[in-house]
Design a protein around this motif. Structure first.
Motif, PDB file in Angstrom:
ATOM      1  N   GLY A  22       0.795  -1.234   0.000  1.00 36.45           N
ATOM      2  CA  GLY A  22       0.000   0.000   0.000  1.00 36.45           C
ATOM      3  C   GLY A  22       0.818   1.269   0.000  1.00 36.45           C
ATOM      4  O   GLY A  22       0.247   2.365  -0.087  1.00 36.45           O
ATOM      5  N   CYS A  23       2.131   1.138   0.087  1.00 34.80           N
ATOM      6  CA  CYS A  23       2.985   2.329   0.205  1.00 34.80           C
ATOM      7  C   CYS A  23       3.883   2.514  -1.010  1.00 34.80           C
ATOM      8  O   CYS A  23       4.705   3.442  -1.046  1.00 34.80           O
ATOM      9  N   ASN A  69      -4.566   6.338   8.014  1.00 31.69           N
ATOM     10  CA  ASN A  69      -5.146   6.136   6.689  1.00 31.69           C
ATOM     11  C   ASN A  69      -6.376   5.258   6.804  1.00 31.69           C
ATOM     12  O   ASN A  69      -6.487   4.416   7.695  1.00 31.69           O
ATOM     13  N   LYS A 165       0.163 -11.633   7.138  1.00 30.14           N
ATOM     14  CA  LYS A 165       0.424 -10.317   7.734  1.00 30.14           C
ATOM     15  C   LYS A 165      -0.568 -10.064   8.859  1.00 30.14           C
ATOM     16  O   LYS A 165      -1.776  -9.947   8.632  1.00 30.14           O
ATOM     17  N   GLY A 217       3.662   4.675  10.946  1.00 30.68           N
ATOM     18  CA  GLY A 217       4.761   5.633  11.105  1.00 30.68           C
ATOM     19  C   GLY A 217       5.471   5.485  12.441  1.00 30.68           C
ATOM     20  O   GLY A 217       5.201   4.554  13.210  1.00 30.68           O
ATOM     21  N   GLY A 244       6.735  -1.576  10.660  1.00 32.40           N
ATOM     22  CA  GLY A 244       6.138  -0.597  11.570  1.00 32.40           C
ATOM     23  C   GLY A 244       7.127   0.439  12.034  1.00 32.40           C
ATOM     24  O   GLY A 244       8.086   0.131  12.746  1.00 32.40           O
TER      25      GLY A 244
HETATM   26  C1  LIG Z   1      -1.514   4.698   2.836  1.00 34.35           C
HETATM   27  C2  LIG Z   1      -1.343   3.299   3.352  1.00 34.35           C
HETATM   28  C3  LIG Z   1      -1.917   2.229   2.670  1.00 34.35           C
HETATM   29  C4  LIG Z   1      -1.766   0.926   3.142  1.00 34.35           C
HETATM   30  N1  LIG Z   1      -2.319  -0.108   2.452  1.00 34.35           N
HETATM   31  C5  LIG Z   1      -2.130  -1.377   2.878  1.00 34.35           C
HETATM   32  C6  LIG Z   1      -2.640  -2.472   2.139  1.00 34.35           C
HETATM   33  O1  LIG Z   1      -3.251  -2.332   1.084  1.00 34.35           O
HETATM   34  N2  LIG Z   1      -2.427  -3.727   2.638  1.00 34.35           N
HETATM   35  C7  LIG Z   1      -1.725  -3.964   3.794  1.00 34.35           C
HETATM   36  O2  LIG Z   1      -1.537  -5.128   4.170  1.00 34.35           O
HETATM   37  N3  LIG Z   1      -1.195  -2.940   4.491  1.00 34.35           N
HETATM   38  C8  LIG Z   1      -1.390  -1.673   4.069  1.00 34.35           C
HETATM   39  N4  LIG Z   1      -0.852  -0.633   4.779  1.00 34.35           N
HETATM   40  C9  LIG Z   1      -0.095  -0.911   6.010  1.00 34.35           C
HETATM   41  C10 LIG Z   1       1.417  -0.945   5.745  1.00 34.35           C
HETATM   42  O3  LIG Z   1       1.765  -1.924   4.807  1.00 34.35           O
HETATM   43  C11 LIG Z   1       2.189  -1.173   7.066  1.00 34.35           C
HETATM   44  O4  LIG Z   1       1.838  -2.438   7.604  1.00 34.35           O
HETATM   45  C12 LIG Z   1       1.889  -0.114   8.104  1.00 34.35           C
HETATM   46  O5  LIG Z   1       1.767   1.157   7.500  1.00 34.35           O
HETATM   47  C13 LIG Z   1       2.973  -0.067   9.186  1.00 34.35           C
HETATM   48  O6  LIG Z   1       4.225   0.268   8.639  1.00 34.35           O
HETATM   49  P1  LIG Z   1       4.818   1.772   8.643  1.00 34.35           P
HETATM   50  O7  LIG Z   1       4.741   2.265  10.060  1.00 34.35           O
HETATM   51  O8  LIG Z   1       6.212   1.622   8.135  1.00 34.35           O
HETATM   52  O9  LIG Z   1       3.962   2.563   7.711  1.00 34.35           O
HETATM   53  C14 LIG Z   1      -1.008   0.686   4.325  1.00 34.35           C
HETATM   54  C15 LIG Z   1      -0.418   1.765   4.994  1.00 34.35           C
HETATM   55  C16 LIG Z   1      -0.574   3.057   4.527  1.00 34.35           C
HETATM   56  C17 LIG Z   1       0.087   4.182   5.282  1.00 34.35           C
END
Ligand SMILES: Cc1cc2nc3c(=O)[nH]c(=O)nc-3n(C[C@H](O)[C@H](O)[C@H](O)COP(=O)(O)O)c2cc1C
Length: 306
Positions: A22-23, A69, A165, A217, A244
């Motif tokens: 998703g990122c 989000n 996941k 974040g 994370g």
């Molecule tokens: C804008 C956005 C969209 C996301 N879309 C998905 C998704 O489609 N599927 C999924 O498993 N996780 C999704 N996530 C979660 C991320 O893959 C990740 O698990 C979560 O953001 C924690 O990591 P971070 O702190 O590095 O962002 C999304 C996160 C964000 C911010």
């Protein structure tokens, strides 16, 4: 230079750094900024059986140390995804992981049947944070029985590596992780976003169209580290992918010391598009400085006095 390669079960990554679902899309836009072959792997946006418009806007909101989000799994559906994205994705020289979600077991099965034929896909990441319509909309990933049922169902129809996941929005993540592994999962990815909301007190409305969403974040890093640690402690032989709050290389190293075999960088990319590359370089420097000949030796190398 240290040996950066790591294994997640049968999937070999050239280095431990992937980008989270998703990122990053499938990397099309970021590929204009840097060479995607520097990455250990790319996890696609979660794909569902049918196209999804996603949730009402606003869908994102910045918080003091992260973001909310509520995208709502907007995606074109698996058939269109295969037609439009796979031709680009298959050419990339890094591990390719497709993230999927369904409303019920049957949808997961239908999607996996379509993916199974794609030889370019190295692993399937099952997103169990989505609502299970047949169980009143509770996320699949909150019940060990449901996770076990889902994984054993899809395990029968594909030999591709299955990564599950996990959601952090549970009491005992290790119990859920164990149920996934006992049912045939090859690896566990932790964590997805934390349930969260913000309120505009002047208008007395939520900052998100969907009212609640997921926090990601830097703010969630300490939570993520504790979940990764709990999984590694309970299931030391199972590969864990740490996700994370990674905003610099040290955060990824902390995930590995807590027990992750590899990491995924998520929303940190939005602020710093080259972050995944900086993390690869930083892990290499840490290994050199602290005398770890192989990055895989970082996994679980936390000093614990008990
Ligand atoms: C804008 C956005 C969209 C996301 N879309 C998905 C998704 O489609 N599927 C999924 O498993 N996780 C999704 N996530 C979660 C991320 O893959 C990740 O698990 C979560 O953001 C924690 O990591 P971070 O702190 O590095 O962002 C999304 C996160 C964000 C911010």
């Amino acid at each position: 230079m240290s040996d950066l390669a790591v294994n997640i079960g049968n999937v070999r990554l050239k280095n431990p750094v992937m980008v989270a679902s998703g990122c990053f899309g499938v990397g099309r836009e970021y590929g204009e900024l840097f060479d995607l072959s520097f990455l250990g792997g790319i996890v696609t946006k979660t794909v569902t059986l049918e196209p999804r418009e996603g949730n009402l806007p606003p869908r994102v909101w910045e918080t003091p140390a992260g973001m909310l989000n509520s995208i709502g799994l907007a995606n074109p559906g698996i058939s269109a995804f295969i037609e439009t994205e796979i031709p680009f994705f298959r050419e990339l020289d890094c591990a390719k992981i497709i993230s999927i979600a369904g409303k019920n077991f049957g949808e997961f099965v239908e999607i996996i049947k379509k993916i199974d034929a794609l030889d370019c896909i190295d692993a399937i990441e099952i997103n169990v944070s989505c609502p299970n319509v047949e169980e009143g909309g509770l996320a699949f990933g909150t019940s060990p029985e449901t996770v076990s049922g889902l994984v054993s169902t899809v395990r029968k129809i594909t030999e591709k590596p299955l990564w599950v996941k996990l959601t952090p929005n549970v009491t005992d993540i290790a119990e859920i992780g164990r149920s996934a592994v006992d049912a045939g999962a090859d690896a566990l990815c932790a964590i997805n976003t934390l349930s969260a909301m913000e309120i505009d007190i002047g208008r007395r409305v939520s900052r998100l169209g969907n009212i609640t969403g997921g926090l990601s974040g830097a703010a969630i890093r300490p939570v993520a580290l504790a979940k990764v640690f709990a999984l590694h402690r309970a299931l030391p032989d199972v590969p864990v992918v740490g996700i994370g709050g990674i905003t610099e290389a040290g955060d990824a190293i902390a995930h590995m010391l807590a027990g992750a075999s590899a990491v995924q960088v998520g929303s940190g990319i939005f602020r710093s598009p080259h972050l995944p590359i900086e993390v690869v370089v930083g892990i290499d420097q840490y290994c050199e400085f602290y005398d770890f000949p192989r990055a895989e030796d970082l996994t679980g190398a936390l000093n614990i006095e008990e």
